[in-house]
Design an enzyme around this catalytic site. Sequence first.
Site, PDB file in Angstrom:
ATOM      1  N   GLY A 354       0.818  -1.201   0.000  1.00 47.96           N
ATOM      2  CA  GLY A 354       0.000   0.000   0.000  1.00 47.96           C
ATOM      3  C   GLY A 354       0.849   1.247   0.000  1.00 47.96           C
ATOM      4  N   GLY A 355       0.187   2.379   0.268  1.00 43.45           N
ATOM      5  CA  GLY A 355       0.866   3.654   0.216  1.00 43.45           C
ATOM      6  C   GLY A 355       1.925   3.825   1.282  1.00 43.45           C
ATOM      7  N   PHE A 356       1.842   3.060   2.394  1.00 42.76           N
ATOM      8  CA  PHE A 356       2.788   3.249   3.491  1.00 42.76           C
ATOM      9  C   PHE A 356       3.615   2.003   3.787  1.00 42.76           C
ATOM     10  CE2 PHE A 356      -0.384   6.521   4.169  1.00 42.76           C
ATOM     11  CZ  PHE A 356       0.419   7.633   4.330  1.00 42.76           C
ATOM     12  N   GLY A 357       3.599   1.016   2.891  1.00 44.14           N
ATOM     13  CA  GLY A 357       4.452  -0.139   3.114  1.00 44.14           C
ATOM     14  C   GLY A 357       3.847  -1.426   2.604  1.00 44.14           C
ATOM     15  N   GLU A 358       4.469  -2.554   3.015  1.00 45.86           N
ATOM     16  CA  GLU A 358       4.053  -3.880   2.566  1.00 45.86           C
ATOM     17  C   GLU A 358       3.257  -4.590   3.657  1.00 45.86           C
ATOM     18  OE1 GLU A 358       7.897  -5.142  -0.099  1.00 45.86           O
ATOM     19  OE2 GLU A 358       8.168  -4.951   2.065  1.00 45.86           O
ATOM     20  N   VAL A 359       2.509  -5.602   3.224  1.00 51.14           N
ATOM     21  CA  VAL A 359       1.727  -6.420   4.153  1.00 51.14           C
ATOM     22  C   VAL A 359       2.093  -7.881   3.937  1.00 51.14           C
ATOM     23  CG1 VAL A 359      -0.574  -7.069   4.942  1.00 51.14           C
ATOM     24  CG2 VAL A 359      -0.165  -4.742   4.118  1.00 51.14           C
ATOM     25  N   LYS A 373       1.684  -5.442   8.847  1.00 54.33           N
ATOM     26  CA  LYS A 373       1.888  -4.251   8.029  1.00 54.33           C
ATOM     27  C   LYS A 373       3.271  -3.682   8.359  1.00 54.33           C
ATOM     28  CE  LYS A 373      -0.278   0.250   7.102  1.00 54.33           C
ATOM     29  NZ  LYS A 373      -1.414   1.128   7.487  1.00 54.33           N
ATOM     30  N   ASP A 470     -10.252   8.306   5.333  1.00 56.11           N
ATOM     31  CA  ASP A 470      -9.765   7.608   4.133  1.00 56.11           C
ATOM     32  C   ASP A 470     -10.606   6.364   3.869  1.00 56.11           C
ATOM     33  OD1 ASP A 470      -8.158   7.362   1.907  1.00 56.11           O
ATOM     34  OD2 ASP A 470      -6.614   6.213   2.931  1.00 56.11           O
TER      35      ASP A 470
END
Length: 672
Positions: A354-359, A373, A470
């Site tokens: 996503g916009g702030f990292g991986e999952v 996350k 959001d």
Amino acid sequence: MSSCFTIFLSLSFSSFFFFVFVQNFSAEAAPTYLEHFCARISFFIPNSTYESNLNTVLSSLSSNATTSTNGFATATAGQDRPDQAHGLFLCRGDVSISTCSDCVATGKRDVLRLCGLQRVATIWYDECMLRYDNRSFFSSFETKPSFTTPNTTNVTDPTRFAQVLGQTMDNINRRAPNGGSGKKFAVEEANLTSLQKLYTLAQCTPDLTPFDCNRCLRDMISNFTQDKQGGRSFTLVCGVRFELFPFYNASAMAAPVPPPSRLPLPPAPETRPKRKSNKSTVITITTTISVGGFIIILFLTCWMLQRKGKRMHEVFKVKGDENELTTVESLQFDLATIQSATNDFSPENKLGEGGFGEVFQGKLPNGQQIAVKRLSQSSRQGDDEFKNEVLLVAKLQHKNLVRLLGFCLEGDEKLLAYEFVPNKSLDYFLFDPQKSDQLNWPLRYKIVYGIARGMLYLHEESRLRIIHRDLKCGNILLDSEMNPKISDFGMARIFGVDQTQASTNKIVGTFGYMSPEYAMHGRFSVKSDVYSFGILLLEIICGKKNGFYDQFDGGEYLARYAWNQWRDGTPLKVLDPAIMDSNSRDQVLRCLHICLLCIQEDPAIRPTMATVVLMLSSNSITPPSPRHPAFFVQSKARGLGIPMEGLGSDQSTSRIKLLSNNNLSLTELYPR
């Protein structure tokens, strides 16, 4: 050095302070909300005799909870049957009196807020249940309504698991109806493998007969899906639960240790001079070495804790947040645990980005599946996003919100561990031409209603008033039963009890979902989330993103296209072809009507989420006629629009403009 000295003292008296902390933390922790039921069959008038009797009953129950030794009490008030009020509470058999009392007090407050003027209501928490009615229901065998919530993770050996679960459930089903100490309660452990145990619990209200208790537990057990790693099933008079981790206080169920027998004292030894020996010297040397080693270990521990905790305090230590540290420390994972769970963040375990990292998907030592996350180290908003999610989500408990299990802050790593939700996000299905066929209209309506309930909880029913900021399809996760769970609270904001709106200079969110007043002026409120919900609902109905489409007449945006079709009397044109065969025409049109109300330009005339839930659940409410909504579109001219920062990763360079009713662009302003 002062912090080391503090840790030194704390560890020196660890056995004492540990238990004091555990007891205090347990007593102060808020009860975990599960479900509530309001029977919409009878209402009382404010300031009526029934309301007075109900208040008397609830006050009596709250008072009894402070002294009850078996976690159960009933109360009745009033003489005349129509105005009589009856109530009871039942606390889980292993919780302390203080925890029970806190839970009942919370239930008393929450159930009145959730059920309003309804005469019949029940609320369940993990720690207790509170119930009232205008008829006498004590000792009654009632299995409706009932609720079943299975774990989302499948077991690895279904045959073995079903065998052990069946035997263990049979055991507690026999024991609970005849439980001692005034409780119909039982717990039991069973070995699944040499490394894994099954934990089970069963309980009935003590006013049930043993026969009815046994019958109720059998009914609840039959609701379980035996290929899942856990679950619970409960109703008005009984409940059962099983997990692969200890979820109850086993020590509270242990039999008390009998006092030592009083034996006669041995005769006093003869008094005679003692010779010095090497024994005392050996003892002195041994003690000195032990104490010295202990001190060295303490200081090494201090150093390691300081190094490990430095990053956490850097992130969380802001004015007024010292009390929050106590809460979040209980959720902290070791980095080694997360690395082991995710196979050191292997590509095979990666679920998405996503916009702030991986999952990443992972599995804890107790077998529980998690989603981790991993916030990007290069993200400018990483620390703020991280802190926001931990401090907010740790306090929120609702079946339509994703559940935070813990976090890790070590070195440069910022990790959040959530419950694993296997069916990915809503956009994964909705905007894929092949997968969208799996979302028929009844399923989409179920998802819409679940999202609305989750947002209502955030806005009005939780202890905090949360503005998500959001809400979009990508932040709606779907569990194994396709129940929606709202996720990603990195941009959320807390409102005060009397606060209605706030302003910001930094606009964050995702293009296409932001309300006009937020994108243009930086003002946000619960009505900003309502606007986002309206766009999300429109996308669910249409099966398309709220973007520009050339196939529409002359090329236009989805929201404008939907409004034009509604205005022209052809609203069914906007329907996703995938739901044409399974939709309920009236229900779809009603949802489209609600959607257009949610995206009105004026926040004051948008409905609240409470009204949205009411309109979705009751056809007796006639929604007002929508006015011409406001639309945001992406400007194709670089000289026009507002530069937006912090948007979703796919729209980070977008510029937008607001269209008036006559399609003329309005003056573009920077947020104040």
